[in-house]
Design a protein around this motif. Sequence first.
Motif, mmCIF file in Angstrom:
data_model
loop_
_atom_site.group_PDB
_atom_site.id
_atom_site.type_symbol
_atom_site.label_atom_id
_atom_site.label_comp_id
_atom_site.label_asym_id
_atom_site.label_seq_id
_atom_site.Cartn_x
_atom_site.Cartn_y
_atom_site.Cartn_z
ATOM 1 N N ILE A 1 0.615 -0.887 -0.190
ATOM 2 C CA ILE A 1 -0.084 0.273 0.373
ATOM 3 C C ILE A 1 0.789 1.549 0.020
ATOM 4 O O ILE A 1 0.690 2.352 -0.565
ATOM 5 N N LEU A 2 2.341 1.217 0.927
ATOM 6 C CA LEU A 2 3.137 2.471 0.582
ATOM 7 C C LEU A 2 3.496 2.354 -0.423
ATOM 8 O O LEU A 2 3.534 3.968 -0.383
ATOM 9 N N LEU A 3 3.769 1.416 -0.954
ATOM 10 C CA LEU A 3 4.860 1.673 -2.624
ATOM 11 C C LEU A 3 3.641 2.423 -3.261
ATOM 12 O O LEU A 3 3.405 3.561 -4.605
ATOM 13 N N TRP A 4 2.912 1.572 -3.172
ATOM 14 C CA TRP A 4 1.666 2.596 -4.640
ATOM 15 C C TRP A 4 0.892 4.147 -4.063
ATOM 16 O O TRP A 4 0.920 4.310 -5.162
ATOM 17 N N TRP B 1 8.805 1.534 -9.558
ATOM 18 C CA TRP B 1 9.274 1.549 -7.672
ATOM 19 C C TRP B 1 10.363 1.906 -7.585
ATOM 20 O O TRP B 1 10.337 1.744 -5.999
ATOM 21 N N ALA B 2 11.417 1.690 -8.102
ATOM 22 C CA ALA B 2 13.180 2.266 -7.897
ATOM 23 C C ALA B 2 13.081 3.437 -6.731
ATOM 24 O O ALA B 2 13.715 3.464 -5.681
ATOM 25 N N TYR B 3 12.226 4.481 -7.314
ATOM 26 C CA TYR B 3 11.603 5.367 -7.208
ATOM 27 C C TYR B 3 11.302 5.527 -5.151
ATOM 28 O O TYR B 3 11.489 6.086 -3.982
ATOM 29 N N ALA B 4 10.299 4.919 -5.272
ATOM 30 C CA ALA B 4 9.347 4.392 -4.025
ATOM 31 C C ALA B 4 9.637 3.907 -3.065
ATOM 32 O O ALA B 4 9.736 4.418 -1.871
ATOM 33 N N PHE B 5 10.480 3.003 -3.195
ATOM 34 C CA PHE B 5 11.461 1.851 -2.117
ATOM 35 C C PHE B 5 12.378 2.979 -2.106
ATOM 36 O O PHE B 5 12.579 3.223 -0.391
ATOM 37 N N GLY B 6 13.135 3.469 -2.726
ATOM 38 C CA GLY B 6 13.981 4.918 -1.888
ATOM 39 C C GLY B 6 13.723 5.703 -1.498
ATOM 40 O O GLY B 6 14.051 5.494 -0.199
ATOM 41 N N VAL B 7 12.767 6.208 -1.172
ATOM 42 C CA VAL B 7 11.775 7.110 -0.087
ATOM 43 C C VAL B 7 11.194 6.207 1.052
ATOM 44 O O VAL B 7 11.320 7.159 1.986
ATOM 45 N N GLU C 1 8.275 -1.550 10.576
ATOM 46 C CA GLU C 1 8.029 -3.469 10.715
ATOM 47 C C GLU C 1 8.010 -3.563 8.588
ATOM 48 O O GLU C 1 8.815 -5.022 9.164
ATOM 49 N N LEU C 2 8.788 -2.545 8.416
ATOM 50 C CA LEU C 2 9.165 -3.559 6.651
ATOM 51 C C LEU C 2 10.559 -3.883 6.540
ATOM 52 O O LEU C 2 11.674 -3.793 7.312
#
Length: 434
Positions: A88-91, A107-113, A142-143
Amino acid sequence: MIVVTELAYRFVQALLQLLTHPFYYIGILFIILQYRRHIAFERKLFSTKLHSLLPETWRTVLWGWIGGLMASVLMALVGATIQAEAVILLWILSLLLIFIRVRYLCWAYAFGVIGVLQVAFKTLPGLKEMEALQWLSGPLLELSIPAMLALVAILHFVEAIYVRRQGTRLGMPLFFESKRGKIVGGYHLQGFWPMALFLIVPLEGGGGASLPWTPLLGGDLWSGGWTIIGFPVMIGFTEMTMSRLPQDKVKISSKLLMGYALVLLGFAYLAHLWPALTLLGALLSIGLHEAIILYSRWEETNRTPYYVHSSKGLRILGILPGSAAEELELHVGEVLHKVNGVPVRTKDELHQAMQLNPAFCKLEVLNLAGESKFVKRAIFSDEHHQLGILLAPDQNAPFYAEEQQNSILAYFSRKLSGLLSNRSGPGSTGTKSL
């Protein structure tokens, strides 16, 4: 046999979970909007289209399932501890980022953030104690960053394969302004795939049969049971070239993406062993991705435009699907040297040469190796656009495309943003194909 049965049962549960996930349908909607915009560009520039909305959408969705299953198998071997909150956070982050640039849907950008935020919450206790951020701090802490880094790496591994195999088909010919202010031809290479991902994840107290293999990440977590979760992801790439053939450009992009995936996968394992590398892995996820894009742009600015006409003839920028040109095996990048025995250097000369024999056409074409080849074909009056050739532009082209990336708002706008008027060109509505 017990493991196979349980895998099938849990897979069906995950499939239902995926099909009820709203983000999956948001991804498909984005694909529809993308192709609709592509077709609008093609109609504006060439008065025809090279892509069809429904066939391209269904093909993209199908390949998303194939790629998702491929990535799922690889992640089952690597191991994952991805929670529903992570998805959910990634999306959410991805959907926010595309309001800046569409390519940030990756998702490279969302994961980096997310990786940077997790480090910030761990090192700054005051953040997680803030009442306004309680909804974020719990799921974020928790991730498993190594598992998410491995997921991004494998998604880019699949993306590299797709870019190599399908990137050329997704290319859209356009007119651009070169660094010297000349209107030249080029290709906008952009593709996104909504993937269906099924991850085997450890589940404490889950029970059931044990896995017949030991995933690379997770360790003792797998002893407590396992389950399968299904969720959608988006992969995609955006490239532009004025100096290379599309097939050559996608080969380079594919190799760079493959190297990027291998580096991230290595850091996923290192971050699993040494959590102190988490921040570096998150920063590399964004930094290396941007470095690939900057390198591509730098290389383009230092190369000579390819899609321009010369004293040898007229450069072919595109071929309409199902056209006479495709039947004659003409290719992008080849040069029309003579038509009906007459040398052609301008579009006016080409039209005059075509009129010498309106019912039949003989072409002398310089292939990609610079060698002459001769083709001929009858021309029928009911054929749309006759030969089906899109030529590189001259300085009279009425429009050219911006190189700057747009936000998602451009996909919803009724006005076709991204095209600029060429003040030196005529005030026509487009450049028709031959």
